[in-house]
Motif scaffolding. Structure first.
Motif, short mmCIF file in Angstrom:
data_model
loop_
_atom_site.label_atom_id
_atom_site.label_comp_id
_atom_site.label_asym_id
_atom_site.label_seq_id
_atom_site.Cartn_x
_atom_site.Cartn_y
_atom_site.Cartn_z
N ASP A 199 0.83 -1.21 0.00
CA ASP A 199 0.00 0.00 0.00
C ASP A 199 0.86 1.25 0.00
O ASP A 199 0.60 2.21 -0.74
CB ASP A 199 -0.92 0.02 1.23
N GLY A 294 -6.45 1.35 0.68
CA GLY A 294 -5.60 0.40 1.39
C GLY A 294 -6.13 -1.02 1.44
O GLY A 294 -7.33 -1.27 1.31
N THR A 295 -5.23 -1.95 1.63
CA THR A 295 -5.57 -3.36 1.86
C THR A 295 -6.20 -3.49 3.24
O THR A 295 -5.66 -2.96 4.21
CB THR A 295 -4.32 -4.24 1.78
#
Length: 315
Positions: A199, A294-295
């Motif tokens: 990210d 984001g993850t």
């Protein structure tokens, strides 16, 4: 068609490797720089050289539009002006080129009593290591405000990613995973700032792509995952195929090791970062990256600990 040329100084390091991947995937032409190409990336070039050599650096960045300065000295070699000297060589190589220099910042610049740190928060380092980082950023600000080149700092918390070596997951949290045991770094109720490297690398690429719309000197805070130590433990346990024991990291053992190991001795001086909930915030960067950038935390943690848990099963 390439979006531009990027040179990543220190491509073998944590952020260097992931920034290179992200820029390449975003459509840039990417070249790495280092003593050796330990972790080759498909379609990413490589220039071998010495970061202490001004000529080597100038050659490496000659054709670059963006330079990612991911160089870093060993943790116990920052003092005696050595960290500033390394950056001075990069600044000299940049000259008055008008290029963009991207620099990974961290939370060392702030005091333990700071709880929510925005780019506008006054920097009050409480350790010599933090003072070094402040001086480095002041050097970049001076060069950029003098019109020599653009600087974009992206400040983030502790790095983590799958297959990282030498980070906190590798050296502490998961160090006895093969024996069915994991450690948490501090009180389970305290928060901590984490940066999932895939990210963070993509954040570098996004800001690099938008550099023309940014100022001469920019300081962004990458929020990443601000989670309690307890939430991290829960995420690891959820990812584990078999039960794991949980214990608090025995810092006293590290203190004993630090008597003979300079790196560990320096690491221990930064323990306050674990015992104080210091969160990075930046609504401006959040808006640039978007709400779904984001993850998810549980996914990132599961991917990070998967190799450790696989070794446990194999054992």
């Amino acid at each position: 068609m390439s979006k531009g040329k990027v040179t990543v100084l220190g491509i073998n390091g944590h952020i260097g490797h992931h920034a290179a991947r992200a820029f390449q995937q975003a459509g840039f032409s990417v070249t790495g720089f280092g003593r050796s190409n330990r972790h080759p990336i498909p379609d990413v070039g490589f220039i071998q050289g010495d970061a202490a050599s001004l000529d080597d650096l100038r050659g490496a960045i000659a054709d670059a539009d963006i330079v990612v300065n991911a160089l870093n000295l060993p943790y116990d070699k920052w003092d005696k002006g050595r960290a500033e000297a390394q950056l001075s060589t990069v600044i000299a190589a940049m000259g008055s080129s008008g290029k963009t220099l991207m620099f990974p910042g961290n939370v060392y610049n702030y005091a333990a009593s700071d709880r929510r740190m925005a780019p506008s928060t006054q920097q009050r380092p409480q350790t010599p290591r933090g003072a070094i980082r402040v001086r480095q950023e002041e050097m970049l600000a001076a060069a950029s405000k003098a019109g020599k080149f653009q600087t974009i700092i992206i400040r983030a918390g502790d790095f983590y990613a799958p297959n990282n070596v030498g980070d906190w997951f590798d050296q502490a949290i998961m160090m006895e995973a093969r024996k069915g045991k994991i450690y948490h770094m501090a009180d389970l109720k305290l928060g901590h700032a984490w940066a999932y490297l895939p990210d963070l690398g993509r954040a570098f690429a996004v800001l690099g792509e938008q550099r023309a719309a940014l100022g001469a000197f920019e300081n962004f805070h990458f929020a990443g995952h601000y989670m309690t130590h307890g939430a991290l433990v829960e995420a690891i346990l959820k990812a584990a195929p078999t039960p794991l024991k949980v214990a608090r990291l025995p810092w006293i053992f590290l203190q004993a090791m630090g008597l003979a190991n300079g790196v560990i001795r320096e690491v221990l001086k930064m323990r306050y970062l674990w015992n104080n909930p210091m969160e990075l915030v930046d609504p401006r960067l959040d808006a640039i990256l978007g709400p779904d950038f984001g993850t998810p935390f549980e996914v990132a943690v599961a991917e990070t600990v998967k190799p450790f848990l696989a070794r446990k099963v194999a054992a």
